[in-house]
Design an enzyme around this catalytic site. Sequence first.
Site: not given
Lengths: 331, 380
Positions: B97, B206, B235-236, B258, B349
């Site tokens: 992604h 990520d 995606e997130e 991923d 994140h």
Amino acid sequence: MKALIRKLSEAYGPSGREDALRQIVRAELRGLSDYISEDPLGNLHAVIKQKARSGRRIMLAAPMDEVGLQVSHVDENGFLRFAPLGPLEPLHCVGARVRFADGRVGVIGVESRGEASALPTVHQLFVDVGAVDRDSSAFKPGEAAVFDRALAEVDGRLVGKALGGRTAVAVLLETLRHLKRTPHEVQFVFSVQEHVGSRGARTAAFALEPEVALTVDAAPASDIPRGSPAAIALGHGPVIRAREGYAISDPRIVEWMATRASEARLPHQLGVFDTSASNPTTVQTSRAGVVTAGLGLPCRYLYTSSEMVDLSDAENAVKLLLSLLASPLPF
Amino acid sequence: MPRTSTARARPRSAPAARRRGIRPQPASPAVLRKSLERLRRLSEASGVSGDEGAVRQIVLETIEGHADEVRVDALGNVLARARAGSRRGLRVMLTAHMDEVGLMVLGVTAEGMLKFDRVGGVDERALVAKPVLVGRARIPGVIGGTPPHLIDWADEPSPYKIPALAIDIGARTKEEALERVHPGDAVVFATRFERLGNVLRGKALDDRVGVATLLELVLDPPPGIELLAAFTTQEEVGLRGAAVAAHALDPQAAIVLDCTPANDLPLWDGRENTTYNTRLGFGPAIYVGDGGTLPNPRLIEHLVRTAEAAGLPYQYRQPGGGSTDAAAIHLARKGIPSISLSVPGRYLHTPLSMIHFDDWRASVSLVRAALARLRLDNIR
């Protein structure tokens, strides 16, 4: 039917690892349908082709998988830490025996806790497989186990692990076995990964493009001490589900099922469930939409090692399904 | 890499596999240098979910002239059919992604401060005082909050949470701020990519590390399969790009590349950490089940056997919650046998994520070797 239910209940089949179930069901299906196929996720489809112009494409789906656990870590003393696979409750775990795919058995223990009366969390639980340290353990993360319980009979009722769902599988098999005449294309789906979000039923519905679908599964019975006043009771007939969580059954099917059950003098119950065990929504919203409802088999102690069903409910569910399939749809 | 025999590709033992050329060749220093530089560019590019244009640009530039068919679909996914792949081989979809978690400007206060909200699961604990870049013009700013000297915990119980914060771009008035930024602008952390020995750190690893891996595969596709690459969007925020990409490509199998959290720090009380998800330095993480997908068991076995035959490190991503694009892909159409393979990353994140170079390179080798010997038998 009891022997079949025993075989199904005692078989190993956590979500995503339904191979043993698939084998049993496939053997039972031999010669019963026009064709059998297996789709990429592992659902089995057994299809009776349409015999009359008045027929429609009707899907009946029952789940093959059961609740289980998945090893997440082998700790330094050889105890297996795990994650639930499906709706496994810590409350139902302590002291339970579990069995892995190859037959190895373990027992679920709980860490010593300060507050012994509090419910354990899943992180405080472990499977003891008799190992003494990590290095000698042959277990790997990802291996899955299910409750290890033989079927028992108590005063005419059946008790066993995975019993609600597997009885639904037996109901479908018996219906197919006795289905002599129907104008419809009837698609019997034995689905995978139901307990983790009705995933198999979704892809099966895409593949088979039914016009009408009935999901057959366990329905939580509440006729127990301090149970719900609107109790679903064992032995009072299959449950016609008006609503199941977010899935609102199509009122046309609900009425059709209730009317036909009354005409045939078959006991039945109407059920409304705020939470969803099997989620017919995944079928209902497949492609351009499917007219969908759920048929439930009353089942006590759902997702524990000892689910309880009444055989008469299963037998009446078979009779109701046969009666429903015998003639054209009223809608 | 030499072609494997057309008969059964599954080796009986590791030595036999090596004789048949399963052992992957590591990338040449030149390829490695380019790929690392590409990862740096990808990490530093802005690509908050729904606004992946800058990352898409790098992807398109990189694969231009190297793929048989490239298109950008309605949701912004880049779908590419790799060149030189076999047309008769298994149709395998590989995805990574392009989007990252980030922030979005909601509005501007009279004082010229930007109120914002999260896009995807940004770690709210890690926001205050971080430098950021706002919008496509990448206007520099900093996430402002109450200085520690002046926090009255009784009065303001959550001084580090979003309602108490605002992005400061140095504007003195609302009008001045609105000359440079707009409500709806995406905001990313202004983190430079760095390599410190075996450690790679930067923002949005990520899943830019997955994007970098997938680009390498498109530039030099493994033999024997038809490689369908999907660089996905959103995606997130719910695996949205992957769902439509899988429907469009209709592959026979899918592998999702991923980056998954490594929560492998020691516990404060000295107990054994049994819930690390993955661990840095233990190799690529093979999924056995997460909140959205139970991977195809035969694909799990295929990856494990390939790693063992090739002498590559691997670990299992602990089963439990979380999900990847595989959750959307495996339920597309009639069902698609799928699995995820992740590079473990710490502090995902947040403004700074950290991966091991070796884990990344082993993941490239593993997926390359696994694809080269993937046959229909491996998914049935």
